[in-house]
Structures are given as structure tokens and as C-alpha cells.
Design an enzyme around this catalytic site. Structure first.
Site, mmCIF file in Angstrom:
data_model
loop_
_atom_site.group_PDB
_atom_site.id
_atom_site.type_symbol
_atom_site.label_atom_id
_atom_site.label_comp_id
_atom_site.label_asym_id
_atom_site.label_seq_id
_atom_site.Cartn_x
_atom_site.Cartn_y
_atom_site.Cartn_z
ATOM 1 N N SER A 182 7.543 4.549 16.991
ATOM 2 C CA SER A 182 6.272 4.061 17.315
ATOM 3 C C SER A 182 6.460 3.534 18.656
ATOM 4 O O SER A 182 6.760 2.596 19.087
ATOM 5 C CB SER A 182 5.840 3.132 16.518
ATOM 6 O OG SER A 182 5.796 3.891 14.956
ATOM 7 N N GLU B 171 1.014 -1.150 0.074
ATOM 8 C CA GLU B 171 0.105 -0.081 0.021
ATOM 9 C C GLU B 171 0.896 1.288 -0.020
ATOM 10 O O GLU B 171 1.850 1.338 0.591
ATOM 11 C CB GLU B 171 -0.726 -0.050 1.260
ATOM 12 C CG GLU B 171 -1.826 -1.215 1.238
ATOM 13 C CD GLU B 171 -2.727 -1.241 2.674
ATOM 14 O OE1 GLU B 171 -3.604 -1.924 2.668
ATOM 15 O OE2 GLU B 171 -2.453 -0.126 3.424
ATOM 16 N N CYS C 224 5.178 -7.610 7.713
ATOM 17 C CA CYS C 224 6.019 -7.233 8.666
ATOM 18 C C CYS C 224 6.107 -8.475 9.858
ATOM 19 O O CYS C 224 5.213 -8.919 10.020
ATOM 20 C CB CYS C 224 5.568 -5.976 9.348
ATOM 21 S SG CYS C 224 6.750 -5.341 10.738
ATOM 22 N N CYS D 5 3.019 8.297 1.665
ATOM 23 C CA CYS D 5 3.397 7.327 2.509
ATOM 24 C C CYS D 5 3.565 5.939 2.179
ATOM 25 O O CYS D 5 2.576 5.537 1.251
ATOM 26 C CB CYS D 5 2.048 7.278 3.745
ATOM 27 S SG CYS D 5 2.352 6.181 4.960
ATOM 28 N N CYS E 137 -1.936 -3.860 14.398
ATOM 29 C CA CYS E 137 -1.628 -3.279 13.320
ATOM 30 C C CYS E 137 -1.878 -4.449 12.198
ATOM 31 O O CYS E 137 -1.461 -5.615 12.090
ATOM 32 C CB CYS E 137 0.247 -2.944 13.115
ATOM 33 S SG CYS E 137 0.780 -2.865 11.613
ATOM 34 N N CYS F 39 -2.288 1.240 7.983
ATOM 35 C CA CYS F 39 -1.252 0.437 7.316
ATOM 36 C C CYS F 39 -1.666 -0.916 7.086
ATOM 37 O O CYS F 39 -2.334 -1.661 7.886
ATOM 38 C CB CYS F 39 0.126 0.653 7.538
ATOM 39 S SG CYS F 39 0.700 -0.502 8.943
ATOM 40 N N CYS G 275 2.766 -6.156 15.808
ATOM 41 C CA CYS G 275 2.324 -5.481 16.671
ATOM 42 C C CYS G 275 0.678 -5.597 16.794
ATOM 43 O O CYS G 275 0.078 -5.862 15.732
ATOM 44 C CB CYS G 275 2.488 -3.914 16.534
ATOM 45 S SG CYS G 275 4.249 -3.427 16.401
#
Ligand code: SAH
Ligand code: SF4
Length: 366
Positions: free
Chosen positions: A227, A102, A122, A115, A129, A346, A126
Site C-alpha cells: 500500500s 470484517e 491496527c 477479503c 483508514c 476496511c 493511516c
């Protein structure tokens, strides 16, 4: 000499993956004079051309050879969402192997900010997320990272506008794809190419301490965003699993060092989750951590995701949290949830696309 990151013979050479010396040697191998590479470079990064026929100062046989053997490396748009107020535009971009990432263009207060993603998925995981919920698939190449910013710059160019800012805040952890992310940043600020101002670039990390230390020594003036989301180890361990490896003490040591070495203020991201990290105690712990540090806090109401039960707090709670920071003189901004109606968090567009193309009975994360 640097080799392109991907010369898989199955695929043509992706020009965005090459640095100028590599491009020079490729064209010299093809019997071209040295200045040709610079001409092609300007087509790629100043004129943002994707069609070799546009490159009219290159001889026709060279253009034909380029078209046969290479591709610029511009991604394909396979999904798009536009916020109702027109301020946020999100594209799902397909890469050469069919993976998707994205990228978001935000228009706000005269800025045009891209962005962009650095990884497909990932590994950090987290809890809140959407990208973390999908797991890690692969690193992007430097060209694939740069291409996302150029993609929006090209759209803007057709309207006579310029891209003003880039944030590495999309899918993935840039400091776990360090080399490619840094090559991409240097490519974007190249004075002979895209010429973005260093201070107009932000790299967001979950807090990979060795990466922060290394970044501090790069001689760059970009903004580092961390973050944080929690100011006590017990809470941060739950929200951001990497905190068990790099706890708050070592993370803040690295942040202090970053400020010392670069003179740049560090931004701290805080996604406010109702009843979890929106308490006055967390605000006070945050203020204590930031004492004496050149810092700024970005408060962002959580974007709810399908696999996480957390919600964003009420306006009253949000205001109270901000007021607590105010009381300790901590500079902060409450970020508007830009494009919550287009799933701007995201990983959420990819997640939606994937779930609509397979069984909807998705397992929930623990
Ligand atoms: N991996 C890097 C950069 C990509 S994530 C990092 O974690 O910093 C970009 C930002 O979006 C991070 O601050 C992340 O915590 C935040 N984020 C992720 N999911 C979110 C959600 N559902 N709501 C609000 N912010 C979220
Ligand atoms: Fe990875 Fe950042 Fe998402 Fe955490 S917030 S899972 S580090 S992309």
C-alpha cells in the site's frame, strides 16, 4: 510440537487453531488411532463441516467428546451488508471474546474472492483508514484468519460454487501478525486440506520492511501487495506514518529483493485522494520509483471515511493520473469502487456498528 495459540481453559479448543500434528496428538491422547486426525481434517477443510454430527465416519463417542471439548471455530455473523448489484457481500464476524472483524466476499469476472482480516484494529494509523482510526486491539489467531475464508467457502458450497481467491486485505497489518498470517496462508494452500492455489492468494502490507524480507524467503508464490499511496517521503510520511520508520528507499529495496527471490510481480496499491496524491507530479515520481521493477499499480478511488476529510478525485483527474502512468509504460488497473454503497472500505462496517451502539459524538482524529 506446536501448541494451539489459545488454550484458555475458559474456552473450548478451537480446532481451526490446530495444525495436523497437534490434532493427531490430541486425538491420540483420547485413545484414537492416528488416521482419525486425517479424517477430522478432511471434515474441517474439504467438507467445511461445522457440525460434529455430520462427521459420520467418526465413532459416535468421539463426536460427542469433540462436541463437549472443542469447537470448530467458525465465527458468528453479527452484521451483514450486501451491495445493490449483488457483487459484494460484507459480514461483520464476532470472535470468541466478543471482538468483531470484517470479511468481504466479492464476485467479479468469474472470481469469488474473500477479503479477510488479520488483526482487530491496527496500530499503524493511516489517516484515511477506518481500521487505523480505531487503533489496535489484538492479533487474530491463525484459526480466526482461516475461519473467515472458510466462512465464505461454506456459503458458496451451498450454491455449488468454490472460493477462488483470498486477499489478506481486510482489517489489520498481516506482517505485524506474521506467524499467524503465514500459518493461515499455509493452511489455505494445504494440498490435503483446502487446496487453494498459492497464486490465488494476495497479502497486502503497508510496507513493514523486515516482514517483506522474511516473506521473500518463505518459498511461497503468493502475490505481495504494497500500500504505497505516495511516491515522495514527505507526502507518504503524512498518509502512512510507518514511512517515517521504513522510508521509500528501504521499502523499494525490499520490493526489488522480493521480486528477485520469488520471481513474482509486486502490486502497489494507490488510494487516490483528491488534491493530495492525484497529481501528475506524484504519478511521475511513482513511475520513477517503479523503473525496472516487475510491478503493477492498482489505482483505487478513496472510500471516504467519517474521520478523514479527504475525498476521491473526479473521473477526469483519475483518468489523467492513469494516463501519466501509461505514458511511462507502468502497468496499472483502475479498480472499480466495488461496494462503495455498502461501506466496503476496511473497518467501516465495524466503525458504523460501534458508533450506533455508543454516543455519536465521536472525537475526530487529528
Ligand atoms: N494493513 C494492510 C492491509 C489492510 S488495508 C495494508 O495497509 O496494506 C487494505 C487496503 O485498503 C490498503 O491498501 C489500504 O491502504 C486500503 N484502504 C484503507 N482505507 C481505505 C480507504 N478509505 N479508501 C481506499 N482504500 C483504503
Ligand atoms: Fe492499518 Fe492498513 Fe489501515 Fe494502514 S491501511 S491503518 S496499515 S489496516
Amino acid at each position: 510440537m506446536t501448541q494451539p495459540e489459545d488454550r484458555d481453559s475458559q474456552f473450548p479448543i478451537h480446532l481451526y487453531d490446530l495444525n495436523l500434528p497437534t490434532l493427531q496428538s490430541l486425538l491420540e491422547d483420547w485413545g484414537q488411532p492416528t488416521y482419525r486426525a486425517r479424517q477430522l481434517w478432511e471434515w474441517l477443510y474439504i467438507h467445511l463441516a461445522i457440525d460434529f454430527d455430520q462427521m459420520t465416519n467418526l465413532p459416535r463417542p468421539l463426536r460427542q467428546r469433540l462436541a463437549a471439548k472443542t469447537t470448530v471455530g467458525a465465527p458468528q455473523v453479527v452484521g451483514t451488508l450486501q451491495s445493490s448489484n449483488g457483487e459484494t457481500h460484507k459480514d461483520l464476524l464476532a470472535l470468541k471474546d466478543g471482538e468483531t472483524v470484517e470479511a468481504v466476499l466479492m464476485r467479479y469476472r468469474g472470481r469469488r474472492t474473500a477479503c479477510i482480516s488479520t488483526q482487530v484494529g491496527c496500530a499503524i494509523g493511516c489517516a484515511f483508514c477506518a481500521t487505523g482510526q480505531m487503533g489496535f486491539r489484538r492479533n487474530l489467531t491463525s484459526g480466526e484468519i482461516v475461519a473467515q475464508a472458510l466462512h465464505f467457502a461454506r456459503t458458496l458450497q451451498t450454491k455449488g460454487e468454490r472460493l477462488t481467491n483470498v486477499v489478506l486485505m481486510g482489517m489489520g497489518e498481516p506482517l505485524l501478525n506474521y506467524e499467524a498470517s503465514l500459518i493461515a496462508i499455509r493452511r489455505l494452500i494445504d494440498p490435503q486440506g483446502f487446496r487453494l492455489g498459492q497464486r490465488h492468494i494476495t497479502l497486502s502490507t503497508v510496507g513493514i520492511v523486515p516482514g517483506i524480507n522474511r516473506l521473500a524467503g518463505e518459498g511461497l508464490q503468493i502475490t505481495l501487495a504494497v500500500s504505497l499511496h505516495a511516491a515522495t517521503d514527505s507526502l507518504r510520511n503524512q498518509l502512512v506514518p510507518i514511512n517515517r520508520r521504513y522510508g521509500l528507499d528501504v521499502l523499494f529495496e525490499a520490493c526489488y529483493r522480493y521480486v528477485e527471490r520469488t520471481g513474482r510481480r509486486v502490486s502497489f496499491e494507490w488510494a487516490l485522494i483528491e488534491g493530495v496524491n492525484d497529481t501528475p507530479e506524484q504519478a511521475q515520481a511513482l513511475a520513477a520509483r517503479l523503473k525496472g521493477l516487475l510491478a503493477h499499480v492498482n489505482l483505487i478511488p478513496l472510500n471516504p471515511t467519517p474521520d478523514y476529510a479527504g475525498q476521491s478525485p473526479s473521473q477526469v483527474t483519475l483518468d489523467a493520473f492513469a494516463a501519466e502512468l501509461e505514458r511511462y509504460h507502468i502497468p496499472h488497473t483502475v479498480r472499480v469502487r466495488r461496494g462503495v454503497d455498502i461501506q466496503a472500505g476496511c473497518g467501516q462496517l465495524r466503525q458504523r456498528n460501534q458508533s450506533s451502539s455508543r454516543s455519536t459524538n465521536r472525537a475526530r482524529s487529528p
